[in-house]
Write an enzyme that holds these catalytic residues in place. Structure first.
Site, mmCIF file in Angstrom:
data_model
loop_
_atom_site.group_PDB
_atom_site.id
_atom_site.type_symbol
_atom_site.label_atom_id
_atom_site.label_comp_id
_atom_site.label_asym_id
_atom_site.label_seq_id
_atom_site.Cartn_x
_atom_site.Cartn_y
_atom_site.Cartn_z
ATOM 1 N N CYS A 112 0.764 -1.508 -0.025
ATOM 2 C CA CYS A 112 0.092 0.141 0.145
ATOM 3 C C CYS A 112 0.909 1.163 0.016
ATOM 4 O O CYS A 112 0.316 2.226 -0.430
ATOM 5 C CB CYS A 112 -0.801 -0.040 1.297
ATOM 6 S SG CYS A 112 -2.179 -1.420 1.120
ATOM 7 N N HIS A 257 -3.863 7.101 1.523
ATOM 8 C CA HIS A 257 -4.273 5.585 0.920
ATOM 9 C C HIS A 257 -5.593 5.457 1.139
ATOM 10 O O HIS A 257 -6.022 5.557 2.583
ATOM 11 C CB HIS A 257 -3.082 4.763 1.630
ATOM 12 C CG HIS A 257 -3.495 3.297 1.264
ATOM 13 N ND1 HIS A 257 -3.883 2.939 -0.190
ATOM 14 C CD2 HIS A 257 -3.638 2.401 2.142
ATOM 15 C CE1 HIS A 257 -4.160 1.518 0.160
ATOM 16 N NE2 HIS A 257 -3.924 0.911 1.303
ATOM 17 N N ASN A 287 -10.140 -0.585 -1.547
ATOM 18 C CA ASN A 287 -8.695 -0.579 -1.464
ATOM 19 C C ASN A 287 -7.829 -0.980 -2.523
ATOM 20 O O ASN A 287 -7.836 -2.511 -2.928
ATOM 21 C CB ASN A 287 -8.304 -1.284 -0.077
ATOM 22 C CG ASN A 287 -6.752 -0.931 0.264
ATOM 23 O OD1 ASN A 287 -6.039 -0.860 -0.573
ATOM 24 N ND2 ASN A 287 -6.587 -1.310 1.515
HETATM 25 N N1 COA Z 1 -19.105 -9.497 6.616
HETATM 26 C C1 COA Z 1 -19.622 -9.708 7.725
HETATM 27 N N2 COA Z 1 -19.137 -9.920 9.248
HETATM 28 C C2 COA Z 1 -17.862 -9.890 8.937
HETATM 29 C C3 COA Z 1 -17.042 -9.469 8.027
HETATM 30 C C4 COA Z 1 -17.719 -9.632 6.794
HETATM 31 N N3 COA Z 1 -16.984 -9.225 5.509
HETATM 32 N N4 COA Z 1 -15.575 -9.775 8.334
HETATM 33 C C5 COA Z 1 -15.540 -9.826 9.638
HETATM 34 N N5 COA Z 1 -16.838 -10.168 10.236
HETATM 35 C C6 COA Z 1 -17.354 -10.365 11.290
HETATM 36 C C7 COA Z 1 -16.147 -11.030 12.232
HETATM 37 O O1 COA Z 1 -16.121 -12.351 12.103
HETATM 38 C C8 COA Z 1 -16.635 -10.476 13.704
HETATM 39 O O2 COA Z 1 -17.569 -11.564 14.118
HETATM 40 P P1 COA Z 1 -17.749 -12.026 15.519
HETATM 41 O O3 COA Z 1 -18.014 -10.818 16.215
HETATM 42 O O4 COA Z 1 -19.030 -13.144 15.655
HETATM 43 O O5 COA Z 1 -16.490 -12.558 16.026
HETATM 44 C C9 COA Z 1 -17.426 -9.230 13.534
HETATM 45 O O6 COA Z 1 -17.652 -9.363 11.864
HETATM 46 C C10 COA Z 1 -16.595 -8.139 13.954
HETATM 47 O O7 COA Z 1 -15.442 -8.259 13.563
HETATM 48 P P2 COA Z 1 -14.482 -7.043 14.189
HETATM 49 O O8 COA Z 1 -12.966 -7.722 13.637
HETATM 50 O O9 COA Z 1 -14.636 -6.839 15.567
HETATM 51 O O10 COA Z 1 -14.694 -5.755 13.250
HETATM 52 P P3 COA Z 1 -14.143 -4.483 13.417
HETATM 53 O O11 COA Z 1 -14.882 -3.383 13.791
HETATM 54 O O12 COA Z 1 -12.789 -4.571 14.054
HETATM 55 O O13 COA Z 1 -13.703 -4.274 11.821
HETATM 56 C C11 COA Z 1 -12.419 -4.228 9.925
HETATM 57 C C12 COA Z 1 -13.138 -5.079 10.897
HETATM 58 C C13 COA Z 1 -11.368 -5.433 9.012
HETATM 59 C C14 COA Z 1 -13.365 -3.414 9.254
HETATM 60 C C15 COA Z 1 -11.293 -3.315 10.706
HETATM 61 O O14 COA Z 1 -10.634 -4.231 11.536
HETATM 62 C C16 COA Z 1 -10.477 -2.723 9.779
HETATM 63 O O15 COA Z 1 -10.836 -1.970 9.014
HETATM 64 N N6 COA Z 1 -9.047 -2.866 9.698
HETATM 65 C C17 COA Z 1 -8.014 -2.336 8.619
HETATM 66 C C18 COA Z 1 -7.980 -3.239 7.547
HETATM 67 C C19 COA Z 1 -7.401 -2.424 6.581
HETATM 68 O O16 COA Z 1 -7.496 -1.322 6.140
HETATM 69 N N7 COA Z 1 -6.520 -3.311 5.768
HETATM 70 C C20 COA Z 1 -5.606 -2.879 4.723
HETATM 71 C C21 COA Z 1 -4.746 -1.742 4.986
HETATM 72 S S1 COA Z 1 -3.801 -1.345 3.948
#
Ligand code: COA
Length: 330
Positions: A112, A257, A287
């Site tokens: 990224c 980004h 992304n």
């Molecule tokens: N659809 C539905 N549910 C999903 C899912 C999806 N695509 N992906 C994950 N879940 C579920 C998880 O399994 C979890 O379920 P559980 O509570 O039963 O265990 C629940 O949603 C919540 O997950 P959590 O990890 O607490 O969500 P979050 O609020 O932390 O959000 C992200 C997850 C990935 C959106 C967040 O962590 C994020 O944006 N991280 C940065 C990612 C990023 O930008 N990466 C690239 C960088 S270059």
């Protein structure tokens, strides 16, 4: 000697994949994706189309905007985490697809942060007088290898395919151009955002058990990425501004980004910059990793959001971890 960007271009494949389309192939929902990421749709390339194909289309547009013929390009730098092949990189394929003979083609592997890392390399070559016209492309085809099962759905909904390009030229004045680039990395976090396999450390590289364990797919620790991205991008921007004796009020346009709308909002808040100055298009493309900044830059140039004389700041964060910033007087 300064480096100036004289042309920008972008290209995304025509196939639009909405959150509702993803609902049909995996266990997710439009509501979850929108709330957590701000993404509404993204583009997927068709089978047979690689990053070098997308990069070439973006490159043609950037070269045209610069008012150059492809043959005037002296060097190519390509940024991607999804090259057409394990090796070689895509720079050489872009060279051939543009019909260019024998000029050097360098690939950078900084995910990224790849665009800003590549921009810094181009800037050094120009300042050193090595080249006067460099083509920088950044492109990704990620849709081919996302894990659409529950295990990988956190990542699968985030990523899209696309390409951006810029032409960077030598400029003998000092009233505009790239003012600085700052690059950072912290390899302790390699496993927090990576594609672990295939790995040439293994004998053999491809194993049935790795396929069963789904280890050939990208994986991340979403919370670690979120936390670090929200900290590191503002830090990199602050350092860049102080290096150039600028303040946040001097910034006309910030292009972070496009990782996640929530991350972008946190970065803007942390920096205390009005959100209207922040370029955002994650709702349409998701992304696109190395391509996200040059796609946003191209759109901002073409729709008049970036004007001559503007201070434009870029910042990125991603796998490695790596992060970076750049300040450009347009
Ligand atoms: N659809 C539905 N549910 C999903 C899912 C999806 N695509 N992906 C994950 N879940 C579920 C998880 O399994 C979890 O379920 P559980 O509570 O039963 O265990 C629940 O949603 C919540 O997950 P959590 O990890 O607490 O969500 P979050 O609020 O932390 O959000 C992200 C997850 C990935 C959106 C967040 O962590 C994020 O944006 N991280 C940065 C990612 C990023 O930008 N990466 C690239 C960088 S270059």
């Amino acid at each position: 000697m300064r480096s100036i960007i004289t042309g920008t271009g972008s290209y995304v494949p025509p196939r639009v994949v909405t959150n509702f389309d993803l609902e049909k192939i995996m266990n997710t929902s439009d509501e979850w994706i929108r709330q957590r990421t701000g993404i509404i749709e993204r583009r997927y390339a068709e089978s047979g189309i690689g990053s070098s194909d997308l990069a070439t289309e973006a490159a043609k547009k950037a070269i045209e905007m610069a008012g150059l013929k492809p043959s005037q390009i002296e060097f190519i730098i390509a940024a991607t985490l999804s090259p057409d092949h394990y090796f070689p990189g895509i720079g050489v394929s872009v060279q051939t697809k543009l019909g260019l003979a024998s000029i050097g083609a360098l690939d950078v592997r900084n995910q990224c942060s790849g665009f800003i890392y590549a921009l810094s390399v181009a800037d050094q070559y120009i300042r050193a007088g090595t080249f006067r016209r460099i083509l920088l492309v950044a492109a990704e085809v990620q849709s081919a290898n996302l894990d659409y099962s529950d295990e990988g759905r956190d990542m699968a909904v985030l990523f899209g395919d696309g390409a951006g390009a810029v032409v960077i030229e030598a400029y003998d004045g000092n009233d505009r151009g790239i003012l600085s680039t700052h690059l950072f990395a912290d390899g302790r976090f390699v496993a927090d955002l990576w594609m672990e396999k295939p790995s040439p450390k293994d004998r053999p590289v491809f194993k049935e058990e790795y396929i069963r364990e789904r280890r050939y797919f990208p994986r991340m620790d979403g919370r670690s990425v979120f936390k670090n991205a929200c900290e590191k991008m503002p830090e990199a921007v602050r350092l860049a501004l102080s290096h150039n004796q600028l303040t946040i009020d001097d910034v006309d346009v910030l292009i972070p980004h496009q990782a996640n709308e929530r991350i972008t909002q946190m970065v803007a808040k942390n920096l205390n910059i009005p959100i209207e100055k922040v370029i955002r298009n994650i709702d349409r493309y998701g992304n696109t990793t190395a391509a996200s900044i040059p796609i946003a830059l191209d759109e901002a140039c073409r729709n008049g959001k970036i004007k001559p004389g503007n201070i434009v700041v870029l910042t990125a964060f991603g796998s490695g971890y790596t992060w970076a910033s750049a300040v450009i007087r347009w």
